[in-house]
Motif scaffolding. Structure first.
Motif, mmCIF file in Angstrom:
data_model
loop_
_atom_site.group_PDB
_atom_site.id
_atom_site.type_symbol
_atom_site.label_atom_id
_atom_site.label_comp_id
_atom_site.label_asym_id
_atom_site.label_seq_id
_atom_site.Cartn_x
_atom_site.Cartn_y
_atom_site.Cartn_z
ATOM 1 N N ALA A 77 -11.739 10.078 -10.261
ATOM 2 C CA ALA A 77 -12.785 10.123 -11.285
ATOM 3 C C ALA A 77 -13.221 11.569 -11.533
ATOM 4 C CB ALA A 77 -13.979 9.263 -10.871
ATOM 5 N N ALA A 78 -13.369 12.350 -10.466
ATOM 6 C CA ALA A 78 -13.767 13.756 -10.609
ATOM 7 C C ALA A 78 -12.734 14.532 -11.409
ATOM 8 C CB ALA A 78 -13.967 14.388 -9.237
ATOM 9 N N MET A 79 -11.460 14.297 -11.113
ATOM 10 C CA MET A 79 -10.399 15.003 -11.841
ATOM 11 C C MET A 79 -10.368 14.600 -13.316
ATOM 12 S SD MET A 79 -7.214 15.333 -9.135
ATOM 13 C CE MET A 79 -6.991 13.580 -8.784
ATOM 14 N N ARG A 80 -10.438 13.306 -13.584
ATOM 15 C CA ARG A 80 -10.419 12.858 -14.990
ATOM 16 C C ARG A 80 -11.671 13.352 -15.722
ATOM 17 N NH1 ARG A 80 -5.273 12.144 -16.484
ATOM 18 N NH2 ARG A 80 -4.257 10.423 -15.394
ATOM 19 N N PHE A 81 -12.807 13.395 -15.046
ATOM 20 C CA PHE A 81 -14.025 13.927 -15.661
ATOM 21 C C PHE A 81 -13.799 15.384 -16.055
ATOM 22 C CE2 PHE A 81 -18.206 15.748 -16.010
ATOM 23 C CZ PHE A 81 -18.972 14.735 -16.576
ATOM 24 N N ALA A 82 -13.221 16.149 -15.138
ATOM 25 C CA ALA A 82 -13.001 17.585 -15.387
ATOM 26 C C ALA A 82 -11.904 17.847 -16.415
ATOM 27 C CB ALA A 82 -12.688 18.304 -14.077
ATOM 28 N N GLU A 83 -11.119 16.849 -16.742
ATOM 29 C CA GLU A 83 -10.181 17.015 -17.861
ATOM 30 C C GLU A 83 -10.938 17.087 -19.190
ATOM 31 O OE1 GLU A 83 -6.116 14.727 -16.375
ATOM 32 O OE2 GLU A 83 -7.448 13.708 -17.772
ATOM 33 N N GLN A 84 -12.095 16.432 -19.245
ATOM 34 C CA GLN A 84 -12.856 16.329 -20.493
ATOM 35 C C GLN A 84 -14.060 17.249 -20.573
ATOM 36 O OE1 GLN A 84 -13.842 12.234 -21.756
ATOM 37 N NE2 GLN A 84 -12.672 11.546 -19.975
ATOM 38 N N TYR A 85 -14.676 17.538 -19.414
ATOM 39 C CA TYR A 85 -15.958 18.247 -19.404
ATOM 40 C C TYR A 85 -15.946 19.402 -18.409
ATOM 41 C CZ TYR A 85 -17.377 13.745 -21.422
ATOM 42 O OH TYR A 85 -17.462 12.619 -22.187
ATOM 43 N N GLN A 86 -16.712 20.426 -18.736
ATOM 44 C CA GLN A 86 -16.866 21.541 -17.806
ATOM 45 C C GLN A 86 -17.817 21.158 -16.681
ATOM 46 O OE1 GLN A 86 -17.964 25.150 -19.958
ATOM 47 N NE2 GLN A 86 -15.831 25.766 -19.785
ATOM 48 N N VAL A 87 -17.449 21.545 -15.468
ATOM 49 C CA VAL A 87 -18.308 21.403 -14.299
ATOM 50 C C VAL A 87 -18.178 22.681 -13.484
ATOM 51 C CG1 VAL A 87 -18.181 18.876 -14.190
ATOM 52 C CG2 VAL A 87 -16.518 20.233 -12.919
ATOM 53 N N LYS A 88 -19.150 22.927 -12.617
ATOM 54 C CA LYS A 88 -19.081 24.124 -11.775
ATOM 55 C C LYS A 88 -17.856 24.060 -10.875
ATOM 56 C CE LYS A 88 -22.573 26.859 -9.817
ATOM 57 N NZ LYS A 88 -22.226 27.752 -10.850
ATOM 58 N N GLY A 89 -17.705 22.962 -10.147
ATOM 59 C CA GLY A 89 -16.561 22.812 -9.263
ATOM 60 C C GLY A 89 -16.379 21.373 -8.845
ATOM 61 N N ILE A 90 -15.207 21.104 -8.289
ATOM 62 C CA ILE A 90 -14.929 19.765 -7.773
ATOM 63 C C ILE A 90 -14.448 19.885 -6.328
ATOM 64 C CG2 ILE A 90 -14.511 18.598 -9.974
ATOM 65 C CD1 ILE A 90 -11.511 18.991 -9.586
ATOM 66 N N ILE A 91 -14.918 18.954 -5.515
ATOM 67 C CA ILE A 91 -14.469 18.839 -4.125
ATOM 68 C C ILE A 91 -13.833 17.460 -4.008
ATOM 69 C CG2 ILE A 91 -15.131 18.807 -1.699
ATOM 70 C CD1 ILE A 91 -17.536 20.605 -2.451
ATOM 71 N N LEU A 92 -12.543 17.452 -3.756
ATOM 72 C CA LEU A 92 -11.769 16.220 -3.722
ATOM 73 C C LEU A 92 -11.447 15.850 -2.280
ATOM 74 C CD1 LEU A 92 -9.244 17.249 -6.523
ATOM 75 C CD2 LEU A 92 -11.404 16.007 -6.808
ATOM 76 N N VAL A 93 -11.690 14.596 -1.930
ATOM 77 C CA VAL A 93 -11.425 14.105 -0.579
ATOM 78 C C VAL A 93 -10.464 12.919 -0.694
ATOM 79 C CG1 VAL A 93 -12.451 13.250 1.565
ATOM 80 C CG2 VAL A 93 -13.775 14.796 0.084
ATOM 81 N N SER A 94 -9.298 13.025 -0.071
ATOM 82 C CA SER A 94 -8.275 11.967 -0.122
ATOM 83 C C SER A 94 -7.873 11.648 -1.563
ATOM 84 C CB SER A 94 -8.757 10.692 0.588
ATOM 85 O OG SER A 94 -8.932 10.918 1.965
ATOM 86 N N ALA A 95 -7.479 12.679 -2.289
ATOM 87 C CA ALA A 95 -7.069 12.526 -3.688
ATOM 88 C C ALA A 95 -5.593 12.140 -3.786
ATOM 89 C CB ALA A 95 -7.302 13.836 -4.437
ATOM 90 N N CYS A 96 -5.248 11.443 -4.862
ATOM 91 C CA CYS A 96 -3.847 11.090 -5.103
ATOM 92 C C CYS A 96 -3.535 11.177 -6.595
ATOM 93 C CB CYS A 96 -3.526 9.706 -4.546
ATOM 94 S SG CYS A 96 -4.378 8.342 -5.345
ATOM 95 N N VAL A 97 -2.263 10.945 -6.940
ATOM 96 C CA VAL A 97 -1.837 11.080 -8.335
ATOM 97 C C VAL A 97 -1.273 9.799 -8.945
ATOM 98 C CG1 VAL A 97 -1.427 13.566 -8.214
ATOM 99 C CG2 VAL A 97 0.414 12.001 -7.615
ATOM 100 N N THR A 98 -0.960 8.802 -8.104
ATOM 101 C CA THR A 98 -0.418 7.544 -8.630
ATOM 102 C C THR A 98 -1.221 6.359 -8.090
ATOM 103 O OG1 THR A 98 1.135 7.028 -6.831
ATOM 104 C CG2 THR A 98 1.924 8.556 -8.551
#
Length: 180
Positions: A77-98
């Protein structure tokens, strides 16, 4: 005022009592000039992108001064959000791509198209990632794909599983460093 938002993984129950979420919220709120938002998400089982992204934007008020901490489905959700909107930063925990072949994950919508790595990088000042090689749900190869795509600051562990402990001191340390 610094704005930090914790986006949990999918599942049912009170997020304040799940994993490290409530613990981290309390710790982050002790940081000077910092507020932290953690909520039970709508559609908590499937975690549909079509529901979570608008909720993050409109209800949680994620914006250009927000640090989004996302765990598992929350990382996507954080990654998809940052595809559309600017944010200061994202911290991803146990992220995946599929969707890893899981019907429920597929139904979330996060994996229905390619990841826009360049857009995420453009919309974030920085990207930090926590991953563990012994995660029982997310293969290390998937976590590495995220790290490579985002050129994230990767904190690799071999003993944290899916980061489902009740505390997460290294996360708080990283939040403090990024707020300096």
């Amino acid at each position: 005022m610094n704005h930090v938002v914790i986006i949990p993984g999918n599942g049912a129950g009170d997020v304040m009592a799940a994993n490290w979420y409530g613990w981290a919220k309390r710790k982050i709120e002790t940081i000077e000039n910092c507020k932290c938002d953690l909520r039970n998400m709508p559609d908590p089982i499937v975690a549909r992108e079509s529901i979570w992204i608008p909720f993050m934007r409109n209800d949680m008020e994620c914006g250009e001064n927000t640090i989004i901490i996302g765990h598992s489905s929350g990382a996507e959700a954080a990654m998809r959000f940052a595809e559309q909107y600017q944010v200061k930063g994202i911290i991803l925990v146990s992220a995946c791509v599929t969707d890893l072949g899981d019907d429920n994950e597929r139904a979330s919508g996060y994996y229905s198209r390619p990841w826009l790595w360049e857009k995420i990088k453009e919309n974030t000042e920085w990207r930090v990632q926590f991953g563990s090689t012994d995660d029982p749900f997310i293969p290390w190869s998937e976590q590495k794909q995220v790290a490579n795509g985002l050129q994230s600051e990767l904190h690799q562990f071999d003993d944290k599983g899916h980061f489902m402990s009740t505390s997460f001191p290294k996360l708080i340390q990283v939040v403090k460093e990024k707020l300096q």
